[in-house]
Design an enzyme around this catalytic site. Sequence first.
Site, PDB file in Angstrom:
ATOM      1  N   ASP A 178     -41.555  37.804  94.644  1.00  0.00           N
ATOM      2  CA  ASP A 178     -40.415  37.351  93.421  1.00  0.00           C
ATOM      3  C   ASP A 178     -40.354  38.361  93.075  1.00  0.00           C
ATOM      4  O   ASP A 178     -40.672  39.152  92.872  1.00  0.00           O
ATOM      5  CB  ASP A 178     -41.642  37.065  92.711  1.00  0.00           C
ATOM      6  CG  ASP A 178     -41.194  36.109  91.278  1.00  0.00           C
ATOM      7  OD1 ASP A 178     -41.162  35.295  91.275  1.00  0.00           O
ATOM      8  OD2 ASP A 178     -40.775  36.910  90.128  1.00  0.00           O
ATOM      9  N   ILE A 179     -39.102  37.826  92.151  1.00  0.00           N
ATOM     10  CA  ILE A 179     -37.752  39.074  91.657  1.00  0.00           C
ATOM     11  C   ILE A 179     -38.444  39.650  90.130  1.00  0.00           C
ATOM     12  O   ILE A 179     -38.842  38.788  89.688  1.00  0.00           O
ATOM     13  CB  ILE A 179     -36.633  39.193  91.716  1.00  0.00           C
ATOM     14  CG1 ILE A 179     -35.562  39.032  92.837  1.00  0.00           C
ATOM     15  CG2 ILE A 179     -36.248  40.762  90.713  1.00  0.00           C
ATOM     16  CD1 ILE A 179     -34.624  38.795  92.976  1.00  0.00           C
ATOM     17  N   ASN A 186     -31.221  37.589  83.522  1.00  0.00           N
ATOM     18  CA  ASN A 186     -29.982  36.461  83.385  1.00  0.00           C
ATOM     19  C   ASN A 186     -30.349  36.457  81.805  1.00  0.00           C
ATOM     20  O   ASN A 186     -28.197  36.330  81.538  1.00  0.00           O
ATOM     21  CB  ASN A 186     -30.910  35.101  83.904  1.00  0.00           C
ATOM     22  CG  ASN A 186     -30.162  35.145  85.309  1.00  0.00           C
ATOM     23  OD1 ASN A 186     -29.246  35.584  85.850  1.00  0.00           O
ATOM     24  ND2 ASN A 186     -31.339  33.525  85.618  1.00  0.00           N
ATOM     25  N   ASP A 195     -26.848  36.880  89.734  1.00  0.00           N
ATOM     26  CA  ASP A 195     -26.326  36.048  90.929  1.00  0.00           C
ATOM     27  C   ASP A 195     -25.782  37.301  91.392  1.00  0.00           C
ATOM     28  O   ASP A 195     -26.612  37.589  93.421  1.00  0.00           O
ATOM     29  CB  ASP A 195     -25.544  35.197  90.744  1.00  0.00           C
ATOM     30  CG  ASP A 195     -24.813  33.621  90.258  1.00  0.00           C
ATOM     31  OD1 ASP A 195     -26.175  33.968  90.435  1.00  0.00           O
ATOM     32  OD2 ASP A 195     -24.371  33.358  90.547  1.00  0.00           O
ATOM     33  N   GLU A 221     -36.159  33.383  91.987  1.00  0.00           N
ATOM     34  CA  GLU A 221     -35.527  34.347  92.581  1.00  0.00           C
ATOM     35  C   GLU A 221     -37.214  34.496  93.372  1.00  0.00           C
ATOM     36  O   GLU A 221     -37.462  35.874  93.037  1.00  0.00           O
ATOM     37  CB  GLU A 221     -36.057  35.134  90.977  1.00  0.00           C
ATOM     38  CG  GLU A 221     -36.680  35.090  90.334  1.00  0.00           C
ATOM     39  CD  GLU A 221     -37.475  33.703  89.195  1.00  0.00           C
ATOM     40  OE1 GLU A 221     -37.910  33.744  88.416  1.00  0.00           O
ATOM     41  OE2 GLU A 221     -36.774  33.160  89.467  1.00  0.00           O
TER      42      GLU A 221
END
Length: 300
Positions: A178-179, A186, A195, A221
């Site tokens: 997971d980022i 965002n 993106d 993500e």
Amino acid sequence: MEIQHNAFAKIIDNIHDGLYIVDKNRVITYWNKAAERITGFSAAEVTGHSCSENILTHIDSEGNSLCTGMCPLAETMADGIMRETEVYLHHKNGQRVPVSVRVTPLTDISGQVVGGIELFTDISSKSANVLKIKELEKLALLDHLTKLANRACVERELTGRLEEFCRYGNPFGIFLMDIDHFKNVNDTYGHDVGDLVLKFVAETFTANSRAFDLYGRWGGEEFIAVIRNITPEAHSKLGDRIRMLIENAYIIHDGKKLHVTISMGATIILKQDTMDSLVKRADTLLYQSKAEGRNRMTYG
């Protein structure tokens, strides 16, 4: 037969491998077309700049920065000994690309070192991944933003690997990734930049994957990887290298480097596992990584 200078230059400019030349101050004086293709940087963007400006930000397998210190090219210029090694360069799009490099000193007619030459080869499984993408597109099993397998494709792969494990005992493992703080990306920079981050993270996965492993977008993500025929030790080492490569990758936004990190849960298939239990265990380990400070892998 004497080869004309311009013909020789044309041959160098059109070889398959990337090639660049630096002077004794490590200022780049030549950058061929293959170097442009492999790195995404044009000759105009790098010639006249010093390696110490860290444009390519080479790192080794331990994540150590090479461009600002004694990289293989600098060492060869210092002692005159040719070297071969593997490093990870920074592509203009953000991802890390593994390359095999060969460096040699450049000398004048008296034998004095006046610069250096580096030849580098992309050693990622690029051709195999291109074929994989085409196959997934035909089967509607591709995540169109990241060009990774989508969740349906990953679930099908996990089913196949579980059946193979039950029949033949072939081990496999997964990474659930997971980022970190992706919502902040965002909210701060907008979804277009978000993106781009998703894409360069995905491209780092594919550039550094084996041809028979599968990396997919699990949702949002979150990413998942199915790693075949792997021992726990090798699985753990691979996961930590992937985490390190993401940490050292970046995109340029408004003239500044934008970095992200990932947290990871890593686990190997057990005899009693189902797909749900395997993924759930990886998910628990992923959230343990986040709880303990992020940008880390928890193995279990």
